[in-house]
Write a protein that holds these residues in place. Sequence first.
Motif, PDB file in Angstrom:
ATOM      1  N   ALA A  99      -9.930  35.822  11.915  1.00 58.56           N
ATOM      2  CA  ALA A  99      -9.087  34.635  12.083  1.00 58.56           C
ATOM      3  C   ALA A  99      -8.240  34.397  10.842  1.00 58.56           C
ATOM      4  N   GLY A 100      -8.834  34.590   9.665  1.00 60.00           N
ATOM      5  CA  GLY A 100      -8.087  34.409   8.429  1.00 60.00           C
ATOM      6  C   GLY A 100      -6.964  35.419   8.283  1.00 60.00           C
ATOM      7  N   TYR A 101      -7.266  36.670   8.634  1.00 56.54           N
ATOM      8  CA  TYR A 101      -6.220  37.701   8.576  1.00 56.54           C
ATOM      9  C   TYR A 101      -5.102  37.373   9.556  1.00 56.54           C
ATOM     10  N   ALA A 102      -5.469  36.937  10.762  1.00 50.99           N
ATOM     11  CA  ALA A 102      -4.459  36.588  11.763  1.00 50.99           C
ATOM     12  C   ALA A 102      -3.567  35.449  11.271  1.00 50.99           C
ATOM     13  N   THR A 103      -4.159  34.498  10.554  1.00 55.52           N
ATOM     14  CA  THR A 103      -3.382  33.390   9.997  1.00 55.52           C
ATOM     15  C   THR A 103      -2.350  33.902   8.996  1.00 55.52           C
ATOM     16  N   LEU A 104      -2.785  34.811   8.109  1.00 56.51           N
ATOM     17  CA  LEU A 104      -1.859  35.373   7.124  1.00 56.51           C
ATOM     18  C   LEU A 104      -0.763  36.188   7.802  1.00 56.51           C
ATOM     19  N   ARG A 105      -1.148  36.995   8.801  1.00 60.66           N
ATOM     20  CA  ARG A 105      -0.165  37.847   9.458  1.00 60.66           C
ATOM     21  C   ARG A 105       0.840  37.017  10.247  1.00 60.66           C
ATOM     22  N   ALA A 106       0.374  35.952  10.926  1.00 58.90           N
ATOM     23  CA  ALA A 106       1.276  35.106  11.701  1.00 58.90           C
ATOM     24  C   ALA A 106       2.296  34.416  10.802  1.00 58.90           C
ATOM     25  N   ALA A 107       1.883  34.123   9.584  1.00 60.22           N
ATOM     26  CA  ALA A 107       2.793  33.485   8.628  1.00 60.22           C
ATOM     27  C   ALA A 107       3.630  34.493   7.863  1.00 60.22           C
ATOM     28  N   ASP A 108       3.473  35.778   8.189  1.00 58.27           N
ATOM     29  CA  ASP A 108       4.170  36.855   7.487  1.00 58.27           C
ATOM     30  C   ASP A 108       3.912  36.767   5.986  1.00 58.27           C
ATOM     31  N   ASP A 109       2.681  36.397   5.651  1.00 53.45           N
ATOM     32  CA  ASP A 109       2.284  36.269   4.245  1.00 53.45           C
ATOM     33  C   ASP A 109       2.220  37.662   3.620  1.00 53.45           C
ATOM     34  N   PRO A 110       2.852  37.872   2.465  1.00 48.24           N
ATOM     35  CA  PRO A 110       2.811  39.199   1.835  1.00 48.24           C
ATOM     36  C   PRO A 110       1.401  39.665   1.498  1.00 48.24           C
ATOM     37  N   VAL A 111       0.448  38.728   1.391  1.00 49.06           N
ATOM     38  CA  VAL A 111      -0.932  39.131   1.131  1.00 49.06           C
ATOM     39  C   VAL A 111      -1.485  39.926   2.313  1.00 49.06           C
ATOM     40  N   ALA A 112      -1.050  39.605   3.534  1.00 47.54           N
ATOM     41  CA  ALA A 112      -1.478  40.372   4.709  1.00 47.54           C
ATOM     42  C   ALA A 112      -1.009  41.817   4.592  1.00 47.54           C
ATOM     43  N   GLY A 113       0.248  42.007   4.181  1.00 46.09           N
ATOM     44  CA  GLY A 113       0.760  43.358   3.982  1.00 46.09           C
ATOM     45  C   GLY A 113       0.013  44.086   2.886  1.00 46.09           C
ATOM     46  N   TRP A 114      -0.338  43.359   1.827  1.00 47.89           N
ATOM     47  CA  TRP A 114      -1.099  43.957   0.730  1.00 47.89           C
ATOM     48  C   TRP A 114      -2.459  44.448   1.220  1.00 47.89           C
ATOM     49  N   ILE A 115      -3.115  43.655   2.057  1.00 39.80           N
ATOM     50  CA  ILE A 115      -4.414  44.055   2.610  1.00 39.80           C
ATOM     51  C   ILE A 115      -4.251  45.286   3.485  1.00 39.80           C
ATOM     52  N   GLU A 116      -3.200  45.318   4.300  1.00 42.37           N
ATOM     53  CA  GLU A 116      -2.961  46.479   5.164  1.00 42.37           C
ATOM     54  C   GLU A 116      -2.715  47.730   4.339  1.00 42.37           C
TER      55      GLU A 116
END
Length: 373
Positions: A99-116
């Motif tokens: 759920a936390g990852y989905a929140t970051l990805r939905a917001a196009d948060d660069p931290v999501a890209g960093w995790i990927e």
Amino acid sequence: MSRPKTVFRDLPASRETLVRPPFRTVELRAGATVVAEGDTRKAVFLLEEGTVDVQVDGRQVATLGPGAVFGEIGLFTDTVRTASVRATSDVVVRMLDEAGYATLRAADDPVAGWIERRAASQLLTRFRALVADVKLDATPAALLDDPISPRAADGVQVPVPRAVLGAALMVAFPDAPRSGLRRLAQGARMTVYRDGQTLLPFGMRDSAYGVLLEGEVRAAVPTDEGAVSVVTLQGGEAIGFMPVVDGKPRPVHLVATMATSVLWLDPRIVADHVKNNDLGPLLRGPLIRTLASAVMRANVTVSMNEVPPVRVQGAAPVPAGSLPPLQQQVFEPLPLDSPIGFGEPEGDWDTWFDMGGSGPREPEEPPDLVGFE
């Protein structure tokens, strides 16, 4: 609460981000279990302090140090945990659930890209280690009977109308928005290979990226005596992307084991976007899922060894500009107004590329595909 250290120097945000929601801080004593084999939790873990052992069926297969990312297989796939992770010292872990990852990805948060990007790099490191183990322990009985060509085959390029190309892209990238699909369609092409043809050879450093539409592709590592199969990739999985993730040569030959069709993307798009937050999320999704699945399947191959190797893995970021340049290839744009099917240059239609049709037919106006106009 523990404050974040400097191990994640490439984090595209303040390191204080890791101690705030949606991240959760987990502090454990030596000997504690961080992840249990068979666990179904979908979460990824960032090891900030301490070391952990990775165990499969009670056998130690790796030691991870500060900066490592683990649990990405559980986060990005619908599988149970394939290994246990136990703290060998006091540890501090930052946990991010689905759920936390989905929140970051939905917001196009660069931290999501960093995790990927971290997940892709870590998975590829593990896959390369597994390939090295298979090569090291290969026996004559494991060698493939058929020789593998060290040269890539041209295959047969398939001219397709816009609607069919769009449908193929939707299959390959089911979560992509229409705008992303339109951009991926630029320069994309379909190619069909015969059984035994080499799609991409070992040792190349390029920016190829393809998605299997039909058929199978074997990843085989060359040895002094021949080649050994590591894993077989299935329809829907990504291929060829390894060099663009870590800048290293491809460690395996990719060979069709039956008639196989591949959707290739323009390598310029791949080189420009895999590591950024524009089209990056679309491109990283299939490759992470493929790597996660390939690591699990290749682990079965390695698990047949009596004494699995112990590997120490950290995740020190690669300095910017330190990777060798990628060898660029230029693909000709796909002729989108051609009829379905393929054949010889003279137009012979004896061989039919089946995309759900019953056979060759007269050219007609391709149906509209919403989002591709």
